[in-house]
Design an enzyme around this catalytic site. Sequence first.
Site, PDB file in Angstrom:
ATOM      1  N   CYS A   2      80.324  29.544   9.784  1.00 31.05           N
ATOM      2  CA  CYS A   2      80.439  28.461   8.798  1.00 31.05           C
ATOM      3  C   CYS A   2      81.850  28.465   8.224  1.00 31.05           C
ATOM      4  CB  CYS A   2      79.447  28.705   7.676  1.00 31.05           C
ATOM      5  SG  CYS A   2      77.767  28.930   8.237  1.00 31.05           S
ATOM      6  N   ARG A  27      84.530  24.739  12.189  1.00 32.26           N
ATOM      7  CA  ARG A  27      83.747  25.983  12.188  1.00 32.26           C
ATOM      8  C   ARG A  27      82.253  25.717  12.115  1.00 32.26           C
ATOM      9  NH1 ARG A  27      86.727  30.434  10.864  1.00 32.26           N
ATOM     10  NH2 ARG A  27      84.844  31.500  10.208  1.00 32.26           N
ATOM     11  N   TRP A  74      77.183  26.089   9.867  1.00 33.56           N
ATOM     12  CA  TRP A  74      76.785  26.184  11.274  1.00 33.56           C
ATOM     13  C   TRP A  74      75.537  27.036  11.240  1.00 33.56           C
ATOM     14  CZ3 TRP A  74      77.813  24.122  15.867  1.00 33.56           C
ATOM     15  CH2 TRP A  74      77.297  24.760  16.999  1.00 33.56           C
ATOM     16  N   ASN A 100      79.214  33.042   4.885  1.00 31.68           N
ATOM     17  CA  ASN A 100      79.423  32.853   6.327  1.00 31.68           C
ATOM     18  C   ASN A 100      79.122  34.186   6.999  1.00 31.68           C
ATOM     19  OD1 ASN A 100      80.313  32.306   8.943  1.00 31.68           O
ATOM     20  ND2 ASN A 100      82.388  32.990   8.444  1.00 31.68           N
ATOM     21  N   GLY A 101      78.159  34.208   7.899  1.00 31.65           N
ATOM     22  CA  GLY A 101      77.812  35.468   8.564  1.00 31.65           C
ATOM     23  C   GLY A 101      76.314  35.554   8.777  1.00 31.65           C
ATOM     24  N   GLU A 490      80.295  29.620  38.821  1.00 32.81           N
ATOM     25  CA  GLU A 490      80.851  29.349  37.486  1.00 32.81           C
ATOM     26  C   GLU A 490      82.380  29.330  37.509  1.00 32.81           C
ATOM     27  OE1 GLU A 490      81.311  28.644  33.384  1.00 32.81           O
ATOM     28  OE2 GLU A 490      79.863  28.104  34.922  1.00 32.81           O
ATOM     29  N   LYS A 494      84.707  26.124  36.435  1.00 33.53           N
ATOM     30  CA  LYS A 494      85.756  26.170  35.411  1.00 33.53           C
ATOM     31  C   LYS A 494      87.058  25.577  35.946  1.00 33.53           C
ATOM     32  CE  LYS A 494      83.879  26.455  32.552  1.00 33.53           C
ATOM     33  NZ  LYS A 494      82.465  26.596  32.442  1.00 33.53           N
ATOM     34  N   GLU A 497      86.714  21.660  36.502  1.00 36.36           N
ATOM     35  CA  GLU A 497      86.594  20.742  35.357  1.00 36.36           C
ATOM     36  C   GLU A 497      87.843  20.683  34.484  1.00 36.36           C
ATOM     37  OE1 GLU A 497      83.483  23.715  33.078  1.00 36.36           O
ATOM     38  OE2 GLU A 497      83.535  21.617  32.459  1.00 36.36           O
ATOM     39  N   HIS A 513      78.492  30.444  58.040  1.00 35.85           N
ATOM     40  CA  HIS A 513      77.571  29.372  58.443  1.00 35.85           C
ATOM     41  C   HIS A 513      78.205  28.001  58.228  1.00 35.85           C
ATOM     42  CE1 HIS A 513      74.533  32.427  58.939  1.00 35.85           C
ATOM     43  NE2 HIS A 513      74.825  32.876  57.734  1.00 35.85           N
ATOM     44  N   LYS A 612      81.626  17.060  25.875  1.00 39.01           N
ATOM     45  CA  LYS A 612      81.091  18.385  25.570  1.00 39.01           C
ATOM     46  C   LYS A 612      79.573  18.402  25.676  1.00 39.01           C
ATOM     47  CE  LYS A 612      81.091  22.646  24.463  1.00 39.01           C
ATOM     48  NZ  LYS A 612      81.496  23.582  25.509  1.00 39.01           N
TER      49      LYS A 612
HETATM   50  C1  AGP Z   1      80.587  23.412  31.316  1.00 38.25           C
HETATM   51  O1  AGP Z   1      81.837  23.891  31.094  1.00 38.25           O
HETATM   52  C2  AGP Z   1      80.435  21.975  31.109  1.00 38.25           C
HETATM   53  N1  AGP Z   1      80.846  21.583  29.836  1.00 38.25           N
HETATM   54  C3  AGP Z   1      79.051  21.441  31.479  1.00 38.25           C
HETATM   55  O2  AGP Z   1      78.784  21.790  32.816  1.00 38.25           O
HETATM   56  C4  AGP Z   1      77.904  21.961  30.605  1.00 38.25           C
HETATM   57  O3  AGP Z   1      77.642  23.286  30.893  1.00 38.25           O
HETATM   58  C5  AGP Z   1      76.655  21.116  30.896  1.00 38.25           C
HETATM   59  O4  AGP Z   1      76.938  19.781  30.542  1.00 38.25           O
HETATM   60  C6  AGP Z   1      75.450  21.631  30.117  1.00 38.25           C
HETATM   61  O5  AGP Z   1      75.672  21.520  28.760  1.00 38.25           O
HETATM   62  P1  AGP Z   1      74.654  22.223  27.747  1.00 38.25           P
HETATM   63  O6  AGP Z   1      74.720  23.693  27.978  1.00 38.25           O
HETATM   64  O7  AGP Z   1      75.154  21.824  26.387  1.00 38.25           O
HETATM   65  O8  AGP Z   1      73.288  21.662  28.016  1.00 38.25           O
END
Ligand code: AGP
Length: 617
Positions: A2, A27, A74, A100-101, A490, A494, A497, A513, A612
């Site tokens: 927070c 935050r 938060w 906050n904590g 993963e 990264k 994206e 394969h 996001k």
């Molecule tokens: C990951 O870096 C991306 N932002 C995206 O793949 C994300 O993981 C996906 O949209 C799922 O989001 P969520 O975990 O908020 O459901």
Amino acid sequence: MCGIVAYVGKKDAYPILMSGLHRLEYRGYDSAGVCVYNNNDLHLYKTLGKVSDLERFVEGKDMSGHIGIAHTRWATHGLPNEINAHPHYSEFSDIALIHNGIIENYSPLKEELIKQGRHFTSETDTEVLVQLIDFIRMDGDLTLEEAVRQALSQVVGAYAIAVISKDDPYTVIGARKGSPLVIGVGEDEYILASDATPLVEYTKEVIYLEESHIAVMTVKPDAKPKLTITNLKNVRKTPRVQTLETSLEVLEKGGYPHFMLKEIYEQPKVIRDSFRGRINIERNTVALSGIIDHQDKFLKARRIIITACGTSWHAGLVGKYLIEELARIPVEVEYASEYRYRHPIVNKDDVVMAISQSGETADTLAAVNLARDNGAFVYGICNVVGASIPRETHSGTYIHAGPEIGVASTKAFTAQVCVLTLIALSLAKAKGTVDASRFSTIVNELYTLPDKIEKTLKLNDKIADFAKIFTYSRNFLYLGRGYNYPLALEGALKLKEISYIHAEGYPAAEMKHGPIALVDSEMPIVVIATNQGNYEKIVSNIQEVKARKGRIISIITEGDTTVKALSDYYIEIPATEAMLVPVLACVPLQLLAYHIAVQRGCNVDQPRNLAKSVTVE
Ligand code: AGP
């Protein structure tokens, strides 16, 4: 995580508190509140939503006064709503507190206070703290400062607090342990805040409060401002005043150039937070309230279906390996967008686990509703408290990663995998599928991960140098086996994206394969080749691509010589259990993607075409 801010001085507190809250909103932003003192009384207002909602709410009210505290939340304990928003009052509304904590032992403290006749309106750990302070003060006829000191000596967990009381409208008391707190020293005023962003406008003279220190700031109309700092044993401490030499933008990012890099560096703290009140290393126990409350559902489950999207799906795949290996329960991992439309078979004795950082991803939410409406028990693993998915599931576990601002998920992934490991361990213990010594080995190893991540983060500069070599690569392959296969996926995501380089992750043995046809001297191949599990197998997979002139970038265990010799570039990470490597080895993968994207001049925090939280399907 927070944001807290407090003011005592000669100016009106309210405008300074509100501009401070706006600065701290990155935050936490699910609810906000303020308390000022005027006309011989405290006046406390709080609302659900953003700081601007709070400002609209108090419009027309008398917000004058030279002292006040304010908070942007938060949520961790208790849903985001007006009652759980801060500040919280003591029993007779004569003390107000913001925090906050996480107070880990708030439950037993609350029970004791209820026995002493105290009443609680919220679900928060914070209200327990202000009630405890007030109880101790009244019971012992103590000063507020002494009551704060004694109360803080009883709490377990992390806190940064600011407290004001009706009986002394010239004093703000602040204290911290684990959560940050900084004091801005003005000419005839003090501003206390979670970081320096609310201060820079008013002063450059700051004091970063140290662990377990209590600051008492008093500004009386006819006296010189007074600041005393003591520790929990009431030993006086000499404050160290520093001069701020930085801009607001830098402060918001904590001095990091991007939120993504800041969040990568937050991972040791985030993982410690995700263990708080859940791992008791002395007693070698793991306790997750959601699992304890619904253990029978899991133990009787025919299967567990994990559903998620993107990075959360990759965490889910690691979760499958963990739960199957430790608890011997069959797990299927489903892309939520596919699961919701393929008319899946859902049994009443199925457990569906939905993983989502934001808790708002449309496909995952729909998969949750589908599973629940077909009779499955639905369990959520989320970061945003009170979001749609946590509200639609039967129960769940929060990962406590704090706000994740960078679109590319980093700290949420490691916190998700840590929570999945705690779930697998809890179920294994309940089922007796792991013996006590193996259990304690894994728990102890898990507990050391934050330190090992801190060590791995020291490789940042080396990885930044690597990145320069691959800035203009057009393709990348990521390879791994076992627990490192989801990690390869993963790592590739990264890079894709944030740098817009085409990259694919593969189980290393799958190369022959088909994908091995892609390999030539231009193709960078990242191999997660830590020396656990199928080590010999991954060595031969590396030799296969090496034979086709692939350029090998390997993630290896410290002291490894075999893969090091085969690699064009290598990154050494501390040794750990095979099942815990995804939490550790993802750090160099995050840093590699980050530095390549920075080298290419990409907008790392807000990459093109991405959001996001994907709230549309
Ligand atoms: C990951 O870096 C991306 N932002 C995206 O793949 C994300 O993981 C996906 O949209 C799922 O989001 P969520 O975990 O908020 O459901």
